[in-house]
Scaffold this active site. Sequence first.
Site, PDB file in Angstrom:
ATOM      1  N   GLU A   5      29.271  29.355  30.653  1.00 52.75           N
ATOM      2  CA  GLU A   5      28.204  29.305  31.918  1.00 52.75           C
ATOM      3  C   GLU A   5      26.730  30.341  31.657  1.00 52.75           C
ATOM      4  O   GLU A   5      27.087  31.652  30.990  1.00 52.75           O
ATOM      5  CB  GLU A   5      29.507  30.487  33.329  1.00 52.75           C
ATOM      6  CG  GLU A   5      28.956  30.000  34.500  1.00 52.75           C
ATOM      7  CD  GLU A   5      29.986  30.553  34.956  1.00 52.75           C
ATOM      8  OE1 GLU A   5      30.242  31.036  36.248  1.00 52.75           O
ATOM      9  OE2 GLU A   5      31.647  30.924  34.550  1.00 52.75           O
ATOM     10  N   GLU A  16      40.644  35.361  35.265  1.00 53.03           N
ATOM     11  CA  GLU A  16      39.357  35.066  34.165  1.00 53.03           C
ATOM     12  C   GLU A  16      39.439  36.155  33.690  1.00 53.03           C
ATOM     13  O   GLU A  16      38.983  37.368  33.714  1.00 53.03           O
ATOM     14  CB  GLU A  16      37.890  35.355  35.209  1.00 53.03           C
ATOM     15  CG  GLU A  16      38.210  33.538  35.887  1.00 53.03           C
ATOM     16  CD  GLU A  16      37.181  33.290  37.093  1.00 53.03           C
ATOM     17  OE1 GLU A  16      35.910  34.113  36.851  1.00 53.03           O
ATOM     18  OE2 GLU A  16      37.335  33.321  38.306  1.00 53.03           O
TER      19      GLU A  16
END
Length: 418
Positions: free
Chosen positions: A334, A221
């Site tokens: 997010e 990520e």
Amino acid sequence: MAATRVCLFALVGAVAFLFFLDGAAEARTVGTSSAQRRRQVRSLLRRLNMPPLATIESPDGDIIGCVHILKQPAFDHSLLKSHTIQMMPSCHPEGLSNKSNIASNPFTQTWHQNGKCPENTIPIRRTKEEDVLRESSIERYGKKWPWSIPNRFSIDDPDAVNVLRGHQHAIASAPEDGNYYGTQATFNLWEPIVERDEGFSLAQFWISSGSYPNNDLNTIEAGWQVYPGLYKDSHTRLFIYWTRDAYNNTGCYNLLCPGFIQTSNEIAIGGSNSYLSPVSTYGGSQYDITILVWKDPKEGNWWLQVGGHDLGYWPTSIFSKLVGSAASVEWGGEVASSPDAGQTSTQMGSGHFPKEGFSKASYVKNIQLVDSTNNLKSPSHVNLLAKWPNCYNVQNGTSADWGTYIFYGGPGKNPNCQ
């Protein structure tokens, strides 16, 4: 009667003495626990703060240690004890270009004002004791908590109920063909408001394989985030993350555990010296940064490039499922908050909905995938996921200048957000 009073006083005294003993025992337990916790913290700090060859004090108060490249935390990993460092990728993906007409973010950091790390060293922000003590668990320092785990499987999956409490997404995902070797995307930079210290707001991509229910999820990520609980402020920062067991025991942010091998002596990943500036303003100037992760076709390591700088790599040996290709790739926003906090007013992206468009909503553009021939290509299509579209939403499109892109984000808590 006098004898009764004497017995009563004796009984009260005995009870008080027992309470005293219990209190003293509890105090000793607390004292022992506190001393043990501090010993654990000091042990962690010795591992994180490797002896530097040079030290640079940043104007913002941080201390940057220039650690020899072979002494960095990555080599504490049991699988990397005999690893031979790859100083540069064998090649870059074909098709690299920057079609952006937006001001590129000058990738400089505050500590650069006072010096530069020598060759064959890497810059690491010195972790302080108070940084670690803020965490309720030393073992979880620098790791994602169970309620902050990203969506790696269907959000309607019953196994996801507890995982996703306090956690919301607005993302796009690549078609499911399970043959991905990396991705590149350009992220619009904002500084969203985060409601509580334990929460965060971010924009990133996920490269993954495996699954959460089987505890074999592997992820790579990278992106930017605002995370007051980790960084002690509300600045927008570059971050990276990885795991090989669904966030249970392996992986961490940045360089806070062994794993990612840094090769660049210019950029400190994470920490208060690494915030990205300037950021975009609503209806005004827009800024973005391009991030690329790809699998080196010769060595098999997963390389990270940010703003045109090759920063380092995740060795293929630390993974189980990402030894070969990735099964899925996702891009977007997010937010996370305490699972017991209810609906959060933490902003995602600019804090405005996708329908407001350029200069008002946040975007991810020039979304590309690395294929098996090490070529960058636009996805044939993307799937969109926004479970709470009245809180945070996502839209996609394509154009000649922006390729495949999404607008995403929202304000969170509002009259229509249920």
